[in-house]
Design a protein around this motif. Structure first.
Motif, PDB file in Angstrom:
ATOM      1  N   TYR A   1      69.127  58.070  67.079  1.00 28.01           N
ATOM      2  CA  TYR A   1      68.539  57.028  66.399  1.00 28.01           C
ATOM      3  C   TYR A   1      67.107  56.900  66.745  1.00 28.01           C
ATOM      4  CZ  TYR A   1      67.703  51.920  65.463  1.00 28.01           C
ATOM      5  OH  TYR A   1      66.651  50.713  65.490  1.00 28.01           O
TER       6      TYR A   1
ATOM      7  N   SER B   1      63.884  54.612  66.446  1.00 23.64           N
ATOM      8  CA  SER B   1      63.844  53.252  66.140  1.00 23.64           C
ATOM      9  C   SER B   1      62.234  52.697  65.952  1.00 23.64           C
ATOM     10  CB  SER B   1      64.544  52.226  67.448  1.00 23.64           C
ATOM     11  OG  SER B   1      64.076  50.698  66.977  1.00 23.64           O
TER      12      SER B   1
ATOM     13  N   VAL C   1      74.949  55.673  71.268  1.00 25.03           N
ATOM     14  CA  VAL C   1      73.770  55.541  70.310  1.00 25.03           C
ATOM     15  C   VAL C   1      72.542  55.960  71.325  1.00 25.03           C
ATOM     16  CG1 VAL C   1      72.365  54.246  68.609  1.00 25.03           C
ATOM     17  CG2 VAL C   1      74.806  53.911  68.922  1.00 25.03           C
TER      18      VAL C   1
ATOM     19  N   ILE D   1      69.134  55.988  71.753  1.00 26.63           N
ATOM     20  CA  ILE D   1      67.751  55.486  71.041  1.00 26.63           C
ATOM     21  C   ILE D   1      66.565  55.932  71.498  1.00 26.63           C
ATOM     22  CG2 ILE D   1      66.913  53.019  70.128  1.00 26.63           C
ATOM     23  CD1 ILE D   1      69.503  51.986  70.907  1.00 26.63           C
TER      24      ILE D   1
ATOM     25  N   LEU E   1      69.785  58.877  62.396  1.00 25.27           N
ATOM     26  CA  LEU E   1      69.631  57.486  61.542  1.00 25.27           C
ATOM     27  C   LEU E   1      68.102  56.951  62.241  1.00 25.27           C
ATOM     28  CD1 LEU E   1      70.770  54.961  60.372  1.00 25.27           C
ATOM     29  CD2 LEU E   1      71.294  54.176  63.004  1.00 25.27           C
TER      30      LEU E   1
ATOM     31  N   PHE F   1      67.499  50.801  57.399  1.00 26.28           N
ATOM     32  CA  PHE F   1      68.264  52.039  58.164  1.00 26.28           C
ATOM     33  C   PHE F   1      68.353  52.995  57.194  1.00 26.28           C
ATOM     34  CE2 PHE F   1      69.728  48.647  61.016  1.00 26.28           C
ATOM     35  CZ  PHE F   1      69.318  49.293  62.363  1.00 26.28           C
TER      36      PHE F   1
ATOM     37  N   ALA G   1      76.733  56.984  61.727  1.00 25.22           N
ATOM     38  CA  ALA G   1      75.546  56.437  61.883  1.00 25.22           C
ATOM     39  C   ALA G   1      75.694  55.151  60.871  1.00 25.22           C
ATOM     40  CB  ALA G   1      74.410  57.350  61.201  1.00 25.22           C
TER      41      ALA G   1
ATOM     42  N   ALA H   1      74.844  51.186  61.823  1.00 27.26           N
ATOM     43  CA  ALA H   1      73.899  50.468  61.047  1.00 27.26           C
ATOM     44  C   ALA H   1      74.564  49.238  60.298  1.00 27.26           C
ATOM     45  CB  ALA H   1      73.216  51.360  59.940  1.00 27.26           C
TER      46      ALA H   1
END
Length: 422
Positions: free
Chosen positions: A41, A43, A70, A72, A95, A319, A331, A335
């Motif tokens: 993911y 961000s 996850v 990030i 994501l 997202f 994913a 989200a």
């Protein structure tokens, strides 16, 4: 990393989350066994931001419930320039989040259509209707983004300073001329206050709103697309109107200021009003320590205009699940856990934002004045009412607006320069 194994047929990632009390319903396909896995993911938040704290906690809860981590990568606002090249290069991303309009319009070829997954949890009924309408409009009917942390834009004002300048609720303006009267009253009061302040990067909101009030959203976009500035009398009139705010001394002396110095003037007791998004009261409070109450009203209507106060710049972060991801369902599930339920309310409480989940109806106190207007705002505008809709010209429009508001050029010069964009 934990592993999630030997799960009976028919149990899903989201049903595991349901059992853990994290999300309300089940969404995933049947799963018998999931080996060690992770969701990658990217961000839009910085690691130290409060939004990141909420998302990090949600990721930990998701892994605890499912065994799926996850991973990030905190890209911050740089994601705007990083995500496109990364996707073009085929980098593994499951994501990401960004402004939901930019996501759908700029990266739609990479995004998964979420309709089938969303139907299993009735997700569309958790999205504000106006946001759902916009997402599907940009996606040609497809659901390509999951909105969260919605925002609305309008005039936010310091209620204490409003009263100090001799104003009451009866002075809240519905029309442009009423707004000018308010500005004049503040300037002529003994308070020493500026009527309004603004930051340079948001001068396009001032002009965008005024232009859309005259023309409506669709004609603003057409004006930019066809470059008919010199043939559109309303374009010059809107420029005259906004320039007047600065020329008459209704704007603070530092406006347009470097962000966030302009908006912070409202918290520092120097200016009464600022046209900005609903994140502004929280930002100003954090920067200045201002802890009094905030008022709100929509940008006012103009005489003989196309749109009134029912038109509003409204939007959200979003997202997006990658089309090439091998973890689409997972994913989506993660989200969904952020966009709805308790995590959505945690986000609302921590950063004083508008709830994304329609089941969460309690707005933060500092935004409460805006809540009563939401149902009346039936015409959604793009950011800056479309002034950024054409990527090839948005920087030039912004540059000319800075010259206009710094009184470095006249309205005639402003229109002439925009007419030469093509």
């Amino acid at each position: 990393m934990k592993k999630w194994k030997s799960i009976s047929t028919g149990v899903s990632c989201l049903s595991i989350l349901l059992a853990a009390g994290i999300v309300p319903v089940t969404a995933s396909d049947e799963i018998t066994e999931i080996p060690e896995q992770s969701i990658v993911y990217w961000s839009m938040w910085e690691e130290e931001e409060p939004q990141a704290d909420v998302i990090r906690e949600a990721a930990e809860a998701y892994e605890e419930a499912t065994g799926i981590s996850v991973e990030i990568q905190w890209k911050g606002r740089r994601i705007q320039s990083l995500i496109g090249p990364a996707l073009d290069a085929g980098e593994q991303i499951d994501l990401f989040d960004d402004d939901y309009q930019r996501m759908v319009q700029d990266h739609r070829e990479y995004l998964t259509e979420l309709k089938k997954m969303s139907e299993t949890v009735d997700y569309e009924n958790h999205i504000m209707p106006v946001l759902l309408e916009q997402v599907k409009n940009w996606g040609n009917g497809e659901l390509l983004a999951m909105p969260y942390q919605p925002y609305i834009t309008g005039v936010w004002y310091n209620k204490e300073l409003w009263e100090e300048a001799g104003l009451t609720e009866k002075d809240i303006p519905d029309t442009w001329e009423d707004l000018i009267k308010v500005c004049r009253k503040i300037r002529n009061s003994d308070s020493g206050l500026s009527a309004m302040a603004c930051d340079g990067e948001y001068v396009n909101l001032l002009y965008g709103y005024q232009l859309a009030r005259y023309l409506g959203q669709e004609r603003v976009w057409q004006l930019i697309h066809d470059c008919t500035w010199s043939q559109t009398a309303e374009a010059k009139q809107a420029a005259d109107d906004i320039r007047r705010l600065f020329l008459a001394g209704y704007m603070s002396r530092t406006s347009p200021a470097d962000h966030p110095e302009g908006q912070d003037e409202v918290g520092n007791g120097e200016a009464v009003m600022v046209l900005q998004g609903s994140w502004t009261p929280n930002e100003v409070t954090e920067d200045t320590g201002y802890d009094d109450t905030w008022g709100f009203f929509p940008w006012p209507a103009v005489k003989n205009g196309t749109d009134g106060t029912e038109g509003i710049m409204i939007g959200a972060q979003g997202f997006g699940v990658m089309k090439d991801s091998q973890m689409k369902q997972e994913a989506f599930d993660f989200a969904y856990s952020v966009c709805t339920g308790e995590t959505d309310m945690k986000m609302t409480d921590i950063v004083n934002s508008i709830p994304a989940d329609t089941d969460n109806t309690q707005w933060p106190e500092m935004l409460a004045d805006a809540a009563s207007y939401m149902g009346k705002m039936s015409k959604p505008y793009m950011w800056a009412a479309g002034l950024e809709a054409e990527p090839d010209y948005k920087d030039q429009i912004q540059a000319e607006l800075l010259k206009l508001t710094r009184l470095e050029e006249s309205s005639e010069e402003f229109i002439e320069n925009l007419s030469n964009m093509k």
